[in-house]
Enzyme design. Structure first.
Site, PDB file in Angstrom:
ATOM      1  N   LYS A 134     -11.972  -1.458   7.253  1.00 53.65           N
ATOM      2  CA  LYS A 134     -11.218  -2.302   8.178  1.00 53.65           C
ATOM      3  C   LYS A 134     -11.608  -2.050   9.633  1.00 53.65           C
ATOM      4  O   LYS A 134     -11.795  -2.994  10.365  1.00 53.65           O
ATOM      5  CB  LYS A 134      -9.729  -2.129   7.965  1.00 53.65           C
ATOM      6  CG  LYS A 134      -9.278  -2.925   6.733  1.00 53.65           C
ATOM      7  CD  LYS A 134      -8.371  -2.215   5.823  1.00 53.65           C
ATOM      8  CE  LYS A 134      -8.218  -2.988   4.511  1.00 53.65           C
ATOM      9  NZ  LYS A 134      -7.536  -2.180   3.513  1.00 53.65           N
ATOM     10  N   TRP A 151       0.842  -1.216   0.000  1.00 47.14           N
ATOM     11  CA  TRP A 151       0.000   0.000   0.000  1.00 47.14           C
ATOM     12  C   TRP A 151       0.865   1.250   0.000  1.00 47.14           C
ATOM     13  O   TRP A 151       0.576   2.215  -0.715  1.00 47.14           O
ATOM     14  CB  TRP A 151      -0.955   0.010   1.183  1.00 47.14           C
ATOM     15  CG  TRP A 151      -1.946  -1.116   1.164  1.00 47.14           C
ATOM     16  CD1 TRP A 151      -2.127  -2.045   2.137  1.00 47.14           C
ATOM     17  CD2 TRP A 151      -2.889  -1.441   0.124  1.00 47.14           C
ATOM     18  NE1 TRP A 151      -3.125  -2.926   1.766  1.00 47.14           N
ATOM     19  CE2 TRP A 151      -3.594  -2.587   0.548  1.00 47.14           C
ATOM     20  CE3 TRP A 151      -3.188  -0.884  -1.120  1.00 47.14           C
ATOM     21  CZ2 TRP A 151      -4.598  -3.182  -0.225  1.00 47.14           C
ATOM     22  CZ3 TRP A 151      -4.180  -1.464  -1.895  1.00 47.14           C
ATOM     23  CH2 TRP A 151      -4.872  -2.594  -1.450  1.00 47.14           C
ATOM     24  N   ASP A 169      -1.598   7.081   6.061  1.00 50.94           N
ATOM     25  CA  ASP A 169      -2.648   6.130   5.702  1.00 50.94           C
ATOM     26  C   ASP A 169      -2.890   5.256   6.931  1.00 50.94           C
ATOM     27  O   ASP A 169      -2.061   4.413   7.270  1.00 50.94           O
ATOM     28  CB  ASP A 169      -2.168   5.297   4.500  1.00 50.94           C
ATOM     29  CG  ASP A 169      -3.151   4.191   4.116  1.00 50.94           C
ATOM     30  OD1 ASP A 169      -4.194   4.033   4.793  1.00 50.94           O
ATOM     31  OD2 ASP A 169      -2.864   3.481   3.124  1.00 50.94           O
TER      32      ASP A 169
END
Ligand SMILES: *Cc1c(COP(=O)(O)O)cnc(C)c1O
Length: 352
Positions: free
Chosen positions: A191, A100, A167
């Site tokens: 999540k 990511w 993030d």
């Protein structure tokens, strides 16, 4: 149906009462006699939902004055690009701790220079680099608080000389963070915050408006701020459902309690991995994630037997990510400790 222990990496487990409250909103939203799926986002009932969701995030995370909270579409992946559109003038600095993080840097390259200040790619992202220097001439420093795929987590954040962007998709609301250290925090909701479809952006207003490029409207944080996060139709149902989850977090005792539960779950599972000769953890002990626990069988020939045993115990979603292999137990806020107990029990007994 017997109980399923849901270790899914995302979209992931939500508390039963959050799902119940979401269903009630689908049936009858705020006493309107209409479904939340079929009302205007500009109606007063839904505007109140947006405002309450913003206020609850502010309260749970202790967001200081000067920050705006946006609910956008396009997932965390769109933020990879949007951050650069709004902040990158000469150079963005990136900490490369996983796929990511690497994707975030890759997208930023569409708009300018990117400097990778440190990377753990040399050891398949099994640790968090330390002792790196953040260049003072960068426009911002981007990091990823929790590496969902590899199971590493930043236990602390550097004192960045430039705006820090993070993030936090996979550990937001599971630990206390000092929001004032960050210029911008973003997280895909699926999540730890709610269902898929909404991305939360927490942005300090004074970092915006400093780049010389023309920013397309949908990519422009200021446009979304000016329209009170309704420049276009926001993800109405994901926001509504996220609010039910935020209320649940608050009722449970807030982020402090989520942090306590996360530590208890992680301690239990890592203790088993470390004491059971059949298993081993994938990452540096000091960088272990409390959210995503990655491990492997020392003897791969036991795989079928182990897989059959955890499936029989009602455990779901512990297969590792395709780019990491092995197993990954994702243990987000709503996962009860008894689900971890069930997994530990299988690990202890499956080869007897
Ligand atoms: C899941 C994840 C993403 C991708 O999120 P999307 O909403 O699918 O774009 C980005 N970063 C992290 C840390 C993630 O865990």
């Amino acid at each position: 149906m017997s109980k399923v222990h849901n270790f899914s990496a995302g979209p992931s487990i939500l508390a039963p009462e959050v799902i119940e409250a979401s269903m009630e909103g689908i049936r009858n939203f705020a006493g309107t006699g209409l479904s939340v799926l079929e009302v205007s986002h500009r109606g007063k009932e839904f505007v109140a939902v947006v405002e309450e969701t913003q206020a609850t995030i502010k309260e749970l995370m202790n967001v200081p004055d000067g920050y705006e909270i946006l609910f956008l579409g396009g997932g965390a992946s769109t933020q990879f690009l949007m951050v650069a559109y709004n902040l990158l003038e000469t150079k963005g600095a990136y900490l490369k701790t996983g796929v990511w993080a690497a994707n975030a840097a890759k997208e930023a390259k569409h708009l300018g220079n990117v400097e990778v200040v440190a990377s753990s790619e040399d050891k398949n992202y099994s640790y968090i680099p330390k002792g790196y220097t953040i260049p003072a001439d960068a426009d911002y420093f981007h990091c990823t608080s929790n590496n969902t795929i590899y199971g590493t987590q930043m236990k602390s954040f550097p004192d960045s000389p430039v705006t820090m962007v993070c993030d936090m998709s996979s550990d937001i609301l599971s630990r206390q963070v000092d929001v004032s250290k960050f210029g911008l925090i973003y997280a895909g909701a699926q999540k730890n915050m709610g269902p898929a479809g909404v991305t939360v952006v927490i942005v300090r207003k004074d970092i915006l408006g400093k780049v010389s490029r023309a920013i397309p409207s949908m990519m422009n944080y200021q446009v979304h701020i000016d329209k009170e996060t309704m420049f276009n139709t926001p993800p109405v149902f994901p926001i509504f459902s996220m609010l039910q989850n935020l209320k649940w977090v608050k009722k449970c005792g807030g982020v402090d309690e989520m942090q306590r539960r996360a530590a208890a779950r992680a301690e239990m599972l890592y203790a088993e991995i470390d004491s059971n000769p059949l298993f081993k953890g994938n990452v540096e002990v000091e960088d272990r994630s409390q959210m995503n626990v990655c491990f492997v069988l020392n003897d791969e020939s036991l795989e079928e037997k182990f897989n059959a045993a955890w499936k029989a115990a009602g455990i779901s979603g512990i297969k590792g990510h395709r780019s990491a292999g092995g197993y990954r137990a994702s243990m987000y806020n709503a996962l009860p400790l008894e689900s971890v107990e069930a997994l530990v029990n299988v690990m202890r007994t499956f080869n007897n």
